[in-house]
Design a protein around this motif. Structure first.
Motif, PDB file in Angstrom:
ATOM      1  N   PHE A   1      48.654  48.337 -29.213  1.00  0.00           N
ATOM      2  CA  PHE A   1      49.127  47.344 -28.261  1.00  0.00           C
ATOM      3  C   PHE A   1      50.650  47.338 -28.251  1.00  0.00           C
ATOM      4  O   PHE A   1      51.280  47.147 -29.286  1.00  0.00           O
ATOM      5  CB  PHE A   1      48.602  45.953 -28.645  1.00  0.00           C
ATOM      6  CG  PHE A   1      47.103  45.948 -28.771  1.00  0.00           C
ATOM      7  CD1 PHE A   1      46.316  45.744 -27.650  1.00  0.00           C
ATOM      8  CD2 PHE A   1      46.492  46.198 -29.989  1.00  0.00           C
ATOM      9  CE1 PHE A   1      44.935  45.772 -27.753  1.00  0.00           C
ATOM     10  CE2 PHE A   1      45.114  46.225 -30.104  1.00  0.00           C
ATOM     11  CZ  PHE A   1      44.334  46.007 -28.978  1.00  0.00           C
ATOM     12  N   LEU A   2      51.212  47.584 -27.098  1.00  0.00           N
ATOM     13  CA  LEU A   2      52.657  47.529 -26.904  1.00  0.00           C
ATOM     14  C   LEU A   2      52.968  46.153 -26.341  1.00  0.00           C
ATOM     15  O   LEU A   2      52.359  45.737 -25.356  1.00  0.00           O
ATOM     16  CB  LEU A   2      53.101  48.616 -25.926  1.00  0.00           C
ATOM     17  CG  LEU A   2      54.583  48.650 -25.579  1.00  0.00           C
ATOM     18  CD1 LEU A   2      55.428  48.975 -26.806  1.00  0.00           C
ATOM     19  CD2 LEU A   2      54.837  49.643 -24.458  1.00  0.00           C
ATOM     20  N   ARG A   3      53.887  45.434 -26.986  1.00  0.00           N
ATOM     21  CA  ARG A   3      54.179  44.070 -26.558  1.00  0.00           C
ATOM     22  C   ARG A   3      55.667  43.831 -26.371  1.00  0.00           C
ATOM     23  O   ARG A   3      56.490  44.344 -27.134  1.00  0.00           O
ATOM     24  CB  ARG A   3      53.725  43.060 -27.611  1.00  0.00           C
ATOM     25  CG  ARG A   3      52.260  43.013 -27.874  1.00  0.00           C
ATOM     26  CD  ARG A   3      52.000  41.773 -28.680  1.00  0.00           C
ATOM     27  NE  ARG A   3      50.769  41.843 -29.436  1.00  0.00           N
ATOM     28  CZ  ARG A   3      50.364  40.883 -30.238  1.00  0.00           C
ATOM     29  NH1 ARG A   3      51.101  39.797 -30.400  1.00  0.00           N
ATOM     30  NH2 ARG A   3      49.231  40.988 -30.896  1.00  0.00           N
ATOM     31  N   VAL A   4      55.997  43.034 -25.365  1.00  0.00           N
ATOM     32  CA  VAL A   4      57.320  42.432 -25.235  1.00  0.00           C
ATOM     33  C   VAL A   4      57.126  41.005 -25.724  1.00  0.00           C
ATOM     34  O   VAL A   4      56.388  40.232 -25.108  1.00  0.00           O
ATOM     35  CB  VAL A   4      57.831  42.436 -23.779  1.00  0.00           C
ATOM     36  CG1 VAL A   4      59.160  41.678 -23.694  1.00  0.00           C
ATOM     37  CG2 VAL A   4      57.985  43.861 -23.272  1.00  0.00           C
ATOM     38  N   ARG A   5      57.734  40.683 -26.861  1.00  0.00           N
ATOM     39  CA  ARG A   5      57.604  39.330 -27.421  1.00  0.00           C
ATOM     40  C   ARG A   5      58.948  38.616 -27.331  1.00  0.00           C
ATOM     41  O   ARG A   5      59.997  39.229 -27.511  1.00  0.00           O
ATOM     42  CB  ARG A   5      57.180  39.363 -28.893  1.00  0.00           C
ATOM     43  CG  ARG A   5      55.814  39.910 -29.114  1.00  0.00           C
ATOM     44  CD  ARG A   5      55.252  39.641 -30.478  1.00  0.00           C
ATOM     45  NE  ARG A   5      56.171  39.924 -31.571  1.00  0.00           N
ATOM     46  CZ  ARG A   5      55.825  39.918 -32.853  1.00  0.00           C
ATOM     47  NH1 ARG A   5      54.584  39.650 -33.220  1.00  0.00           N
ATOM     48  NH2 ARG A   5      56.704  40.190 -33.785  1.00  0.00           N
ATOM     49  N   ALA A   6      58.877  37.326 -27.077  1.00  0.00           N
ATOM     50  CA  ALA A   6      60.087  36.509 -26.975  1.00  0.00           C
ATOM     51  C   ALA A   6      59.950  35.296 -27.883  1.00  0.00           C
ATOM     52  O   ALA A   6      58.864  34.721 -28.001  1.00  0.00           O
ATOM     53  CB  ALA A   6      60.305  36.060 -25.538  1.00  0.00           C
ATOM     54  N   THR A   7      61.063  34.943 -28.521  1.00  0.00           N
ATOM     55  CA  THR A   7      61.130  33.739 -29.344  1.00  0.00           C
ATOM     56  C   THR A   7      62.427  33.025 -28.995  1.00  0.00           C
ATOM     57  O   THR A   7      63.507  33.572 -29.196  1.00  0.00           O
ATOM     58  CB  THR A   7      61.146  34.082 -30.851  1.00  0.00           C
ATOM     59  OG1 THR A   7      60.063  34.971 -31.140  1.00  0.00           O
ATOM     60  CG2 THR A   7      61.024  32.831 -31.690  1.00  0.00           C
ATOM     61  N   PHE A   8      62.328  31.816 -28.452  1.00  0.00           N
ATOM     62  CA  PHE A   8      63.489  31.015 -28.090  1.00  0.00           C
ATOM     63  C   PHE A   8      63.321  29.606 -28.656  1.00  0.00           C
ATOM     64  O   PHE A   8      62.200  29.108 -28.737  1.00  0.00           O
ATOM     65  CB  PHE A   8      63.659  30.927 -26.565  1.00  0.00           C
ATOM     66  CG  PHE A   8      64.219  32.168 -25.947  1.00  0.00           C
ATOM     67  CD1 PHE A   8      65.584  32.299 -25.748  1.00  0.00           C
ATOM     68  CD2 PHE A   8      63.391  33.208 -25.573  1.00  0.00           C
ATOM     69  CE1 PHE A   8      66.117  33.451 -25.189  1.00  0.00           C
ATOM     70  CE2 PHE A   8      63.910  34.368 -25.002  1.00  0.00           C
ATOM     71  CZ  PHE A   8      65.275  34.486 -24.809  1.00  0.00           C
ATOM     72  N   GLY A   9      64.428  28.977 -29.028  1.00  0.00           N
ATOM     73  CA  GLY A   9      64.380  27.604 -29.507  1.00  0.00           C
ATOM     74  C   GLY A   9      64.105  26.622 -28.393  1.00  0.00           C
ATOM     75  O   GLY A   9      63.587  25.527 -28.617  1.00  0.00           O
ATOM     76  N   ALA A  10      64.440  26.989 -27.172  1.00  0.00           N
ATOM     77  CA  ALA A  10      64.157  26.184 -25.980  1.00  0.00           C
ATOM     78  C   ALA A  10      63.668  27.137 -24.893  1.00  0.00           C
ATOM     79  O   ALA A  10      64.198  28.227 -24.734  1.00  0.00           O
ATOM     80  CB  ALA A  10      65.407  25.437 -25.522  1.00  0.00           C
ATOM     81  N   ALA A  11      62.658  26.746 -24.171  1.00  0.00           N
ATOM     82  CA  ALA A  11      62.030  27.618 -23.181  1.00  0.00           C
ATOM     83  C   ALA A  11      63.003  28.055 -22.091  1.00  0.00           C
ATOM     84  O   ALA A  11      63.902  27.306 -21.709  1.00  0.00           O
ATOM     85  CB  ALA A  11      60.834  26.906 -22.559  1.00  0.00           C
ATOM     86  N   VAL A  12      62.814  29.263 -21.623  1.00  0.00           N
ATOM     87  CA  VAL A  12      63.560  29.819 -20.500  1.00  0.00           C
ATOM     88  C   VAL A  12      62.584  30.722 -19.739  1.00  0.00           C
ATOM     89  O   VAL A  12      61.641  31.257 -20.330  1.00  0.00           O
ATOM     90  CB  VAL A  12      64.814  30.599 -20.986  1.00  0.00           C
ATOM     91  CG1 VAL A  12      64.434  31.792 -21.821  1.00  0.00           C
ATOM     92  CG2 VAL A  12      65.701  31.000 -19.836  1.00  0.00           C
TER      93      VAL A  12
END
Length: 157
Positions: free
Chosen positions: A136-147
């Motif tokens: 599985f190839l994934r683009v993962r995002a982690t932000f302190g506040a949603a964008v």
């Protein structure tokens, strides 16, 4: 695939979230050509976006076949697995990942300028990563506040 409406963007949330997932079938690997993402605003707090290969699927909204567009208009349809545990977007559950390979990772500061909100990376032909079968190839995002984010991946089957 945009038709009568613009390309869709999805909120990142405030915890790690797979924004896009590509599942290779048991008989086909892929070779990455390029990838990228766009944020629609400067994030209120720092974030990270990563392109990784995992051994476990996230639970996603399944892509439809017309959403996986070939570079060559004469190419056959993609063989990538389309399902809620396959190729899709905006994960609702990440799964318990035990092994990863990282291909790229970008930190986005809350002081980002307009140029930092768009990211594109293209590999040279002799350095293109290969995603193994049944991975599985994934683009993962982690932000302190949603964008809001739009993301894409180009590969060769």
């Amino acid at each position: 695939m945009p038709t009568t409406a613009a390309q869709q963007k999805v909120t990142t949330g405030t915890a790690i979230k797979s924004m896009l997932q590509v599942a290779t079938p048991s008989a086909r690997q892929i070779q990455l050509i390029s990838w990228g993402f766009t944020l629609d605003a400067v994030p209120a707090s720092a974030g990270q976006v990563e392109l990784i290969q995992t051994d476990v699927a996230a639970t996603v909204t399944a892509h439809v076949a017309s959403g996986v567009q070939p570079l060559d208009p004469n190419a056959p349809a993609s063989l990538m697995t389309l399902s809620t545990s396959g190729t899709g977007y905006t994960a609702t559950a990440e799964g318990t990942v035990t092994a990863t390979r990282t291909f790229d990772a970008q930190l986005i500061p809350p002081t980002a300028g307009a140029l930092d909100l768009n990211y594109v990376y293209q590999w040279m032909p002799d350095e293109r990563p290969i995603i193994a079968v049944s991975r599985f190839l994934r683009v993962r995002a982690t932000f302190g506040a949603a964008v809001n984010m739009s993301t894409w991946i180009v590969w060769d089957e």
